[in-house]
Design a protein around this motif. Sequence first.
Motif, PDB file in Angstrom:
ATOM      1  N   GLU A   1       0.831  -1.192   0.000  1.00 37.77           N
ATOM      2  CA  GLU A   1       0.000   0.000   0.000  1.00 37.77           C
ATOM      3  C   GLU A   1       0.874   1.255   0.000  1.00 37.77           C
ATOM      4  O   GLU A   1       1.905   1.311   0.675  1.00 37.77           O
ATOM      5  CB  GLU A   1      -0.919   0.024   1.221  1.00 37.77           C
ATOM      6  CG  GLU A   1      -2.011  -1.029   1.190  1.00 37.77           C
ATOM      7  CD  GLU A   1      -3.001  -0.834   2.317  1.00 37.77           C
ATOM      8  OE1 GLU A   1      -4.089  -0.281   2.069  1.00 37.77           O
ATOM      9  OE2 GLU A   1      -2.670  -1.215   3.452  1.00 37.77           O
ATOM     10  N   ALA A   2       0.435   2.245  -0.743  1.00 35.99           N
ATOM     11  CA  ALA A   2       1.183   3.495  -0.834  1.00 35.99           C
ATOM     12  C   ALA A   2       0.251   4.596  -1.321  1.00 35.99           C
ATOM     13  O   ALA A   2      -0.930   4.354  -1.610  1.00 35.99           O
ATOM     14  CB  ALA A   2       2.374   3.337  -1.779  1.00 35.99           C
ATOM     15  N   HIS A   3       0.772   5.799  -1.423  1.00 37.19           N
ATOM     16  CA  HIS A   3       0.042   6.895  -2.054  1.00 37.19           C
ATOM     17  C   HIS A   3       1.034   7.938  -2.553  1.00 37.19           C
ATOM     18  O   HIS A   3       2.184   7.982  -2.111  1.00 37.19           O
ATOM     19  CB  HIS A   3      -0.980   7.541  -1.107  1.00 37.19           C
ATOM     20  CG  HIS A   3      -0.367   8.279   0.055  1.00 37.19           C
ATOM     21  ND1 HIS A   3      -0.220   7.721   1.303  1.00 37.19           N
ATOM     22  CD2 HIS A   3       0.142   9.542   0.151  1.00 37.19           C
ATOM     23  CE1 HIS A   3       0.345   8.593   2.127  1.00 37.19           C
ATOM     24  NE2 HIS A   3       0.585   9.713   1.443  1.00 37.19           N
ATOM     25  N   SER A   4       0.592   8.755  -3.489  1.00 37.21           N
ATOM     26  CA  SER A   4       1.411   9.860  -3.974  1.00 37.21           C
ATOM     27  C   SER A   4       0.756  11.175  -3.596  1.00 37.21           C
ATOM     28  O   SER A   4      -0.467  11.249  -3.402  1.00 37.21           O
ATOM     29  CB  SER A   4       1.596   9.770  -5.498  1.00 37.21           C
ATOM     30  OG  SER A   4       0.345   9.725  -6.152  1.00 37.21           O
ATOM     31  N   ILE A   5       1.566  12.210  -3.493  1.00 34.71           N
ATOM     32  CA  ILE A   5       1.095  13.540  -3.115  1.00 34.71           C
ATOM     33  C   ILE A   5       1.379  14.509  -4.259  1.00 34.71           C
ATOM     34  O   ILE A   5       2.501  14.597  -4.753  1.00 34.71           O
ATOM     35  CB  ILE A   5       1.789  14.048  -1.832  1.00 34.71           C
ATOM     36  CG1 ILE A   5       1.452  13.138  -0.645  1.00 34.71           C
ATOM     37  CG2 ILE A   5       1.394  15.490  -1.537  1.00 34.71           C
ATOM     38  CD1 ILE A   5      -0.003  13.178  -0.221  1.00 34.71           C
ATOM     39  N   PHE A   6       0.338  15.240  -4.671  1.00 39.24           N
ATOM     40  CA  PHE A   6       0.470  16.266  -5.696  1.00 39.24           C
ATOM     41  C   PHE A   6       0.163  17.631  -5.088  1.00 39.24           C
ATOM     42  O   PHE A   6      -0.790  17.782  -4.321  1.00 39.24           O
ATOM     43  CB  PHE A   6      -0.485  15.999  -6.859  1.00 39.24           C
ATOM     44  CG  PHE A   6      -0.045  14.871  -7.746  1.00 39.24           C
ATOM     45  CD1 PHE A   6       0.683  15.111  -8.899  1.00 39.24           C
ATOM     46  CD2 PHE A   6      -0.357  13.553  -7.425  1.00 39.24           C
ATOM     47  CE1 PHE A   6       1.100  14.078  -9.714  1.00 39.24           C
ATOM     48  CE2 PHE A   6       0.050  12.507  -8.245  1.00 39.24           C
ATOM     49  CZ  PHE A   6       0.785  12.772  -9.388  1.00 39.24           C
ATOM     50  N   GLY A   7       0.980  18.608  -5.447  1.00 41.09           N
ATOM     51  CA  GLY A   7       0.746  19.980  -5.033  1.00 41.09           C
ATOM     52  C   GLY A   7       0.428  20.846  -6.248  1.00 41.09           C
ATOM     53  O   GLY A   7       0.505  20.396  -7.397  1.00 41.09           O
ATOM     54  N   PHE A   8       0.062  22.114  -5.984  1.00 35.97           N
ATOM     55  CA  PHE A   8      -0.339  23.017  -7.059  1.00 35.97           C
ATOM     56  C   PHE A   8       0.198  24.407  -6.770  1.00 35.97           C
ATOM     57  O   PHE A   8       0.220  24.847  -5.612  1.00 35.97           O
ATOM     58  CB  PHE A   8      -1.869  23.050  -7.180  1.00 35.97           C
ATOM     59  CG  PHE A   8      -2.475  21.692  -7.413  1.00 35.97           C
ATOM     60  CD1 PHE A   8      -2.718  21.229  -8.695  1.00 35.97           C
ATOM     61  CD2 PHE A   8      -2.781  20.855  -6.333  1.00 35.97           C
ATOM     62  CE1 PHE A   8      -3.260  19.971  -8.908  1.00 35.97           C
ATOM     63  CE2 PHE A   8      -3.316  19.593  -6.537  1.00 35.97           C
ATOM     64  CZ  PHE A   8      -3.556  19.153  -7.835  1.00 35.97           C
ATOM     65  N   THR A   9       0.637  25.088  -7.810  1.00 34.01           N
ATOM     66  CA  THR A   9       1.178  26.433  -7.636  1.00 34.01           C
ATOM     67  C   THR A   9       0.049  27.418  -7.363  1.00 34.01           C
ATOM     68  O   THR A   9      -1.066  27.269  -7.875  1.00 34.01           O
ATOM     69  CB  THR A   9       1.951  26.878  -8.877  1.00 34.01           C
ATOM     70  OG1 THR A   9       1.091  26.813 -10.024  1.00 34.01           O
ATOM     71  CG2 THR A   9       3.173  25.987  -9.104  1.00 34.01           C
ATOM     72  N   SER A  10       0.346  28.428  -6.559  1.00 29.67           N
ATOM     73  CA  SER A  10      -0.646  29.435  -6.172  1.00 29.67           C
ATOM     74  C   SER A  10      -0.468  30.721  -6.965  1.00 29.67           C
ATOM     75  O   SER A  10       0.538  30.942  -7.631  1.00 29.67           O
ATOM     76  CB  SER A  10      -0.528  29.741  -4.676  1.00 29.67           C
ATOM     77  OG  SER A  10      -0.921  28.651  -3.892  1.00 29.67           O
ATOM     78  N   ASN A  11      -1.483  31.557  -6.911  1.00 28.17           N
ATOM     79  CA  ASN A  11      -1.444  32.923  -7.423  1.00 28.17           C
ATOM     80  C   ASN A  11      -1.721  33.872  -6.272  1.00 28.17           C
ATOM     81  O   ASN A  11      -2.202  33.458  -5.201  1.00 28.17           O
ATOM     82  CB  ASN A  11      -2.509  33.150  -8.499  1.00 28.17           C
ATOM     83  CG  ASN A  11      -2.198  32.416  -9.791  1.00 28.17           C
ATOM     84  OD1 ASN A  11      -2.988  32.439 -10.705  1.00 28.17           O
ATOM     85  ND2 ASN A  11      -1.050  31.768  -9.884  1.00 28.17           N
ATOM     86  N   GLU A  12      -1.439  35.142  -6.488  1.00 26.51           N
ATOM     87  CA  GLU A  12      -1.778  36.144  -5.474  1.00 26.51           C
ATOM     88  C   GLU A  12      -3.293  36.193  -5.308  1.00 26.51           C
ATOM     89  O   GLU A  12      -4.037  36.360  -6.273  1.00 26.51           O
ATOM     90  CB  GLU A  12      -1.255  37.519  -5.913  1.00 26.51           C
ATOM     91  CG  GLU A  12      -1.486  38.606  -4.867  1.00 26.51           C
ATOM     92  CD  GLU A  12      -0.910  39.939  -5.290  1.00 26.51           C
ATOM     93  OE1 GLU A  12      -1.137  40.930  -4.566  1.00 26.51           O
ATOM     94  OE2 GLU A  12      -0.231  39.998  -6.334  1.00 26.51           O
ATOM     95  N   GLY A  13      -3.736  35.997  -4.102  1.00 26.35           N
ATOM     96  CA  GLY A  13      -5.163  36.019  -3.813  1.00 26.35           C
ATOM     97  C   GLY A  13      -5.863  34.686  -4.021  1.00 26.35           C
ATOM     98  O   GLY A  13      -7.066  34.582  -3.793  1.00 26.35           O
ATOM     99  N   CYS A  14      -5.129  33.647  -4.473  1.00 25.39           N
ATOM    100  CA  CYS A  14      -5.705  32.316  -4.683  1.00 25.39           C
ATOM    101  C   CYS A  14      -4.977  31.332  -3.772  1.00 25.39           C
ATOM    102  O   CYS A  14      -3.748  31.261  -3.791  1.00 25.39           O
ATOM    103  CB  CYS A  14      -5.586  31.885  -6.141  1.00 25.39           C
ATOM    104  SG  CYS A  14      -6.251  30.233  -6.468  1.00 25.39           S
ATOM    105  N   THR A  15      -5.728  30.586  -3.009  1.00 17.51           N
ATOM    106  CA  THR A  15      -5.135  29.709  -1.995  1.00 17.51           C
ATOM    107  C   THR A  15      -5.111  28.236  -2.413  1.00 17.51           C
ATOM    108  O   THR A  15      -4.931  27.366  -1.571  1.00 17.51           O
ATOM    109  CB  THR A  15      -5.904  29.836  -0.669  1.00 17.51           C
ATOM    110  OG1 THR A  15      -7.276  29.452  -0.874  1.00 17.51           O
ATOM    111  CG2 THR A  15      -5.840  31.264  -0.148  1.00 17.51           C
TER     112      THR A  15
END
Length: 551
Positions: free
Chosen positions: A32-46
Amino acid sequence: MLGRVPTVPNEPGSRRITIMDESSATSTLFLEAHSIFGFTSNEGCTVGDNIKTIPALLQLGIQSPTPVDWNGTSFRQWVGIEGENTKRNYISILALGWSYILSVRLLEMQGQGGAEIAYTQSIATGYKREAGDKIAGITVDIGDVDKDAARWWAAILAPGQGWKAIVSRIDDVVYLSPWSVCVEDEQRFDIAWGGTSSPSQDSVVSTPPSSKDAFELLSRFCLLHDLGSQCFVALATTLTFPTLNHYGIVATLPFPSDMRGRDEDNPVKLTAPDLVRMSEGLPYYMALSCNHNVIVSSLCGVFWEPRIPCNLVSPWLHPVMNEVPIMEEVINFEGRYHEILAIMCAIRRPKLSVLWLGAVTSGLAPRILKFVKGGTPPLDPNAFAWTGCPQSFMDLAGSGPYFQTETSGEKIQRADAWRLLFLPTVVEDDLHYENYPFAPWEPVGKTSVENCVARIRIHRFCSRHHQTYQHWAWHLGDGSTLVDRGLETVEAQHSFQEVTPGIETPASVILPVVELSLVQEASRTASWEIFQWVTANGEGIPADELIYKDE
């Protein structure tokens, strides 16, 4: 081939799960495992404050070995690289050796109670390599080796199963390594060697070698016969064995050719440093191989083209699927089509060239073509990061502003709308977009801002949000996780110039004149599935967008 692929953990305490296949009444053991994805932000966007977790299972143990026969028709004569010896083809022999090495390496890293590697009673016949010997059958010269080495080769080239690598025993169920094989063919092998006696099972009591020792034996064999690139293609062939096992496909390998002893004066094209690098990368190759979803997604992804929308899939695939197979230079030579296919795919995705050669050699290619022809090949979000090759429009961020003002109002490309739907929610709603769309091809056309849900409109003035693979995490038995950031530390980058080079078609190549089939099944299926992703996740159908009602 390797991007940010993790390594198989050297941790026997990894959490395991068994899943029963009702059709075959057998179960498979997974990590069992999992992967983590992130996302780039913009000013005023969280949106960048959030992550996405993609659960995953990696094949660890199987109940039945993968059947192997010698009926493969592709690469019976090895083409090699410039200056390489092509007199003999030992890829299949090397693939059997690699299956042992990967299996034992897995036991050394993940073996628990009841794990063991053992020889069986089945062996290949061994003979002295002396002048005047009369050898009956197909003979493989394994060189000047001792009894233990000869015993190993007798197991590798044995009919049926010459060895067994047991990963685990759970409730009286034995789980074998996912690279376990069983040779089911009437063609048999003899081994010729420089020892003083044959390695018969009665006269030789031998302990199976470790993965390191077996790798040295295989390396010496490669250097002995100057096998060069065959060593790498054989490894790639073996990497497809777990996928073949998952789909219940027999590994159809090309029968080894030109086994007439070694050429003493052959220049060595494979060097010791090459072999050392291969050895160091094995735990990463093993993780890639155990994830059949990534293997299939990567092989199918070679046919994906970013500029082809879902409604043009059939004409895009038509030449390679329908015209190349009936060329005179192809149709008259058994196995030639898949050989050409491997070379074409190598040109389109150089990083995956060896994997495609392995898939053709092992007999996996027909199943890949079946997936691709259907218009909706399997996708795995991790495949881009693991291999560095994008396989869906979702793997790319796109360019320019999301929304454009036109005479009919403010519009957004549906491909961009789909990308925004996959982002983590900034405003809670009742929609569920946890997985990729059901097809790699981008949806056709644009949609108006009025028809977009809030999770799209909220990014109206954002610059592009880039999806980034952060890391892989193995689940451990105590509830904790083991984070693995992968082989490469730099996020996989993409350049269309690298993966889709402009190739001028030589004037001498003439495609047959055929009547273009009006069958658009791949386009129809791809379009249905890509739009179904939106309707199935709860967004509904915009009343004024007739494309949703197009049949």
